[in-house]
Design a protein around this motif. Structure first.
Motif, PDB file in Angstrom:
ATOM      1  N   THR A   1      56.864  20.012  60.420  1.00 41.28           N
ATOM      2  CA  THR A   1      55.928  21.050  59.991  1.00 41.28           C
ATOM      3  C   THR A   1      54.605  21.000  60.745  1.00 41.28           C
ATOM      4  N   GLY A   2      54.402  19.946  61.549  1.00 42.55           N
ATOM      5  CA  GLY A   2      53.136  19.827  62.264  1.00 42.55           C
ATOM      6  C   GLY A   2      51.957  19.625  61.343  1.00 42.55           C
ATOM      7  N   ALA A   3      52.185  18.966  60.202  1.00 40.94           N
ATOM      8  CA  ALA A   3      51.134  18.796  59.191  1.00 40.94           C
ATOM      9  C   ALA A   3      50.278  17.571  59.499  1.00 40.94           C
ATOM     10  N   GLY A   4      49.630  17.574  60.656  1.00 43.50           N
ATOM     11  CA  GLY A   4      48.760  16.476  61.028  1.00 43.50           C
ATOM     12  C   GLY A   4      49.525  15.291  61.583  1.00 43.50           C
ATOM     13  N   GLN A   5      48.811  14.186  61.741  1.00 44.93           N
ATOM     14  CA  GLN A   5      49.396  12.972  62.291  1.00 44.93           C
ATOM     15  C   GLN A   5      50.158  12.205  61.211  1.00 44.93           C
ATOM     16  N   VAL A   6      51.237  11.548  61.634  1.00 46.47           N
ATOM     17  CA  VAL A   6      51.941  10.657  60.716  1.00 46.47           C
ATOM     18  C   VAL A   6      51.007   9.489  60.400  1.00 46.47           C
ATOM     19  N   PRO A   7      50.818   9.149  59.119  1.00 44.48           N
ATOM     20  CA  PRO A   7      49.889   8.056  58.798  1.00 44.48           C
ATOM     21  C   PRO A   7      50.360   6.728  59.363  1.00 44.48           C
TER      22      PRO A   7
ATOM     23  N   SER B   1      61.783   7.844  55.440  1.00 47.67           N
ATOM     24  CA  SER B   1      62.081   8.353  56.782  1.00 47.67           C
ATOM     25  C   SER B   1      62.086   9.875  56.820  1.00 47.67           C
ATOM     26  N   VAL B   2      62.632  10.507  55.785  1.00 47.31           N
ATOM     27  CA  VAL B   2      62.632  11.968  55.739  1.00 47.31           C
ATOM     28  C   VAL B   2      61.200  12.504  55.631  1.00 47.31           C
ATOM     29  N   ALA B   3      60.338  11.800  54.913  1.00 38.78           N
ATOM     30  CA  ALA B   3      58.938  12.236  54.806  1.00 38.78           C
ATOM     31  C   ALA B   3      58.269  12.264  56.175  1.00 38.78           C
ATOM     32  N   VAL B   4      58.550  11.246  57.003  1.00 38.67           N
ATOM     33  CA  VAL B   4      58.008  11.234  58.368  1.00 38.67           C
ATOM     34  C   VAL B   4      58.556  12.421  59.153  1.00 38.67           C
ATOM     35  N   ALA B   5      59.852  12.682  59.015  1.00 38.86           N
ATOM     36  CA  ALA B   5      60.463  13.810  59.729  1.00 38.86           C
ATOM     37  C   ALA B   5      59.848  15.137  59.304  1.00 38.86           C
ATOM     38  N   VAL B   6      59.589  15.293  58.008  1.00 44.27           N
ATOM     39  CA  VAL B   6      59.012  16.552  57.513  1.00 44.27           C
ATOM     40  C   VAL B   6      57.601  16.746  58.053  1.00 44.27           C
ATOM     41  N   ILE B   7      56.822  15.675  58.115  1.00 42.97           N
ATOM     42  CA  ILE B   7      55.468  15.778  58.667  1.00 42.97           C
ATOM     43  C   ILE B   7      55.526  16.231  60.123  1.00 42.97           C
TER      44      ILE B   7
END
Length: 395
Positions: free
Chosen positions: A294-300, A285-291
């Motif tokens: 940071t605006g690092a593209g779309q969540v997979p 869940s934190v990985a999704v929040a970080v994406i």
């Protein structure tokens, strides 16, 4: 808890230095951050190699069906928790975090004084593959010398983590936040912290509720009574931040739930090392929040993230007993499979450690559920066809 306080001090020190300190002091802090980052990148494959090898090699080979049932159930629980957390975070976080604001893109303004490259001796997938080959080989052949090497290597890496890497994390975090302050992105980051942490802890309790309700229905027992008996283990883990350190309490409360001594002595110490549902919920869940932050593209999509979640469940076997061990073990996968940058991994570490005790508490409380289910399907040692190994050997 001391580590959390030190990390908070690192965050505030980094922000203050980024706002008021001369550039040369900020560059010194960024240099420290860079060097610690290089050490993290170098250490992760070694951590996975020795911990996974030692963990698999230590699995008792004479436990037969009981061992396979316990490991299988623990992995299903861990993977299921990760899938649930990812789906909830992917659906909830874009709306939940929209008001907090997305981090603006910013180029590095201040560079470290020294850029010393420390390349790892192998990549993450190579380390995992080697660990599985040798771990399974040692477990099946009883190669004592290789087992001793893997155990000693694990002990050395754990000593390095406890004496060098974990104490260096506050300086690393201070450098990250000083860098973000200079870039002008730090306050947008801080606004999202409380929302993410509350959501993660809520997911822990949802997963625990699911585990205890389904187990209560299967055993025709009250889920609330089972959960109430396991609460001392939960609160002990909140304080210790370690599944291994909580084993005595988890074992005691599991037996009070009616699990036979032989099953409890086998399952609880084993699950303390392999059942990491709370940690996987936190990391996914934190990985999704970080994406999103940071605006690092779309969540997979879930299908795209499934290989990462599957490998994450396996990699959690490598999580050391020290606070922060789970996220340190997962850092390599975040970079290699999700494309996380150094700054994204730093945010992942901060957010994870802020709720690490609750993730650990979710892990150990769920161990009691697995013990109950294994006790149900294994009426006696003779029926299971297995020779139980004492808890001391598994621990």
């Amino acid at each position: 808890m001391n580590l959390i306080i030190k990390l908070l001090c690192g965050i505030f020190a980094g922000i203050l230095m980024g706002m008021f300190a001369p550039d040369v002091m900020v560059q010194a802090l960024i240099t420290a951050k860079y060097l610690v980052s290089q050490l993290i990148t170098f250490t992760i494959p070694l951590l996975i190699l020795f911990y996974v090898t030692s963990g698999i090699a230590s699995l008792p080979k004479n436990s037969g069906k009981l061992l396979s049932k316990t490991v299988g159930l623990a992995y299903i629980s861990t993977l299921g928790a990760g899938i649930l957390a990812f789906m909830v975070a992917k659906s909830l976080f874009p709306t939940l975090l929209s008001g907090a604001g997305q981090l603006p893109e910013a180029e590095t303004i201040l560079s470290p004084f020294l850029e010393l490259q420390i390349p790892p001796i192998m990549n993450i997938m190579t380390a995992l593959t080697v660990a599985f080959i040798f771990g399974l080989g040692i477990s099946n052949t009883g190669a004592e010398n290789l087992k001793k090497i893997s155990d000693q290597g694990r002990d050395i890496i754990e000593l390095f983590l406890n004496k060098v890497m974990i104490p260096a994390l506050p300086f690393y975090i201070a450098g990250v936040f000083a860098d973000m302050t200079v870039k002008g992105t730090v306050f947008a980051t801080l606004q999202t912290f409380s929302l993410v942490l509350l959501a993660v802890v809520a997911m822990h309790w949802f997963w625990l509720s699911f585990q205890f309700v389904t187990t209560g229905v299967a055993l025709q027992r009250s889920p609330l009574k089972i959960l109430r008996t396991m609460l001392p283990a939960y609160f002990t883990a909140v304080g210790t931040m370690s599944s291994a350190a909580t084993v005595p309490v988890t074992l005691q409360q599991t037996k009070r739930n009616g699990v036979s001594n032989s099953i409890a002595n086998f399952v609880v110490p084993l699950c303390a090392n392999i059942h990491m549902s709370g940690s996987v919920i936190s990391i996914a869940s934190v990985a999704v929040a970080v994406i999103i932050m940071t605006g690092a593209g779309q969540v997979p999509s879930l299908l795209e993230a499934l290989p990462f979640l599957a490998m994450l469940g396996i990699t959690m076997v490598a999580a050391p007993g020290a606070p922060g061990g789970a996220v340190m073990a997962s850092a390599g996968l975040l970079g290699s499979m999700l494309g996380f940058t150094e700054e994204m991994i730093a945010l992942q570490i901060v957010l994870h450690l802020a709720q690490d005790s609750f993730g650990t508490a979710c892990n150990v409380t769920g161990d009691g559920v697995i013990a109950l289910l294994i006790d149900k399907v294994s009426d006696s040692v003779e029926e299971s066809g297995s020779e139980l190994v004492p808890a001391e050997e598994i621990a």
